[in-house]
Design a protein around this motif. Sequence first.
Motif: not given
Length: 237
Positions: A76-77, A80-81, A83, A85-86, A227-231
């Motif tokens: 995830d890190w 997402g880094r 963007a 995110k995450g 781009d979707k790492a927060d999810d």
Amino acid sequence: MISSLPRRLLAEFLGTALLVAVVVGSGIAAQQLSPDDVGLQLLENSMATVFGLAALILMFGPVSGAHFNPVVSLADWFLGRRAGKGLSLAEVGAYAIAQILGAVGGALLANLMFDVDQAISTKDRATSGHFVAEIVATAGLVALIFALVRSDRGALAAPAVGGYIGAAYWFTSSTSFANPAVTIGRIFSDTFAGIAPGSVAPFILAQLIGLVVGVLLILALYPGAGDKADDVVVPHP
């Protein structure tokens, strides 16, 4: 409202603890109920894990994302880094500590519930076949999670991840640990689901290699997954 870090860490601790309690506890129950049939023991153990993992993702996902796994948090890190995110790297470390502590607590809890002696596992699992199996199991898990999130199907993660792990119990020789925290936790139960300390380092090394393979697959198949790492694993505030 964004979940505070302490709330997320509590969710990761509890979720990982209950996951290991499900894995170890159902393994103990399987040994007691079907003492002469290892295949049936594995079936009982895997079915409990499928349903238990799916339920735990639904329970804790809205708070922390329901990673329950340092490999997932690292992916995830990393993805997402760029963007923004995450998780941050510091949050990955905090998640991993909560996950490991939860995993150990879950094994001890399972022993307690079944009146099993608290003991270190003597079950050696370090073979070349198991090493390859853990790479495959972990790579597949990482690829599945980020494929679901990138294609806006994160809401299906609970049944999909539960189903994948349940299947991997059978199609991998290692029975798909695919999780460094769970691997460490399972040291603390000398029962069906345990793993001897000497087998842990090879398993975790294989899982980290699986992480790399899984991330490379996602970058090739779903380049915008970061781009979707927060999810990850499921959408959460």
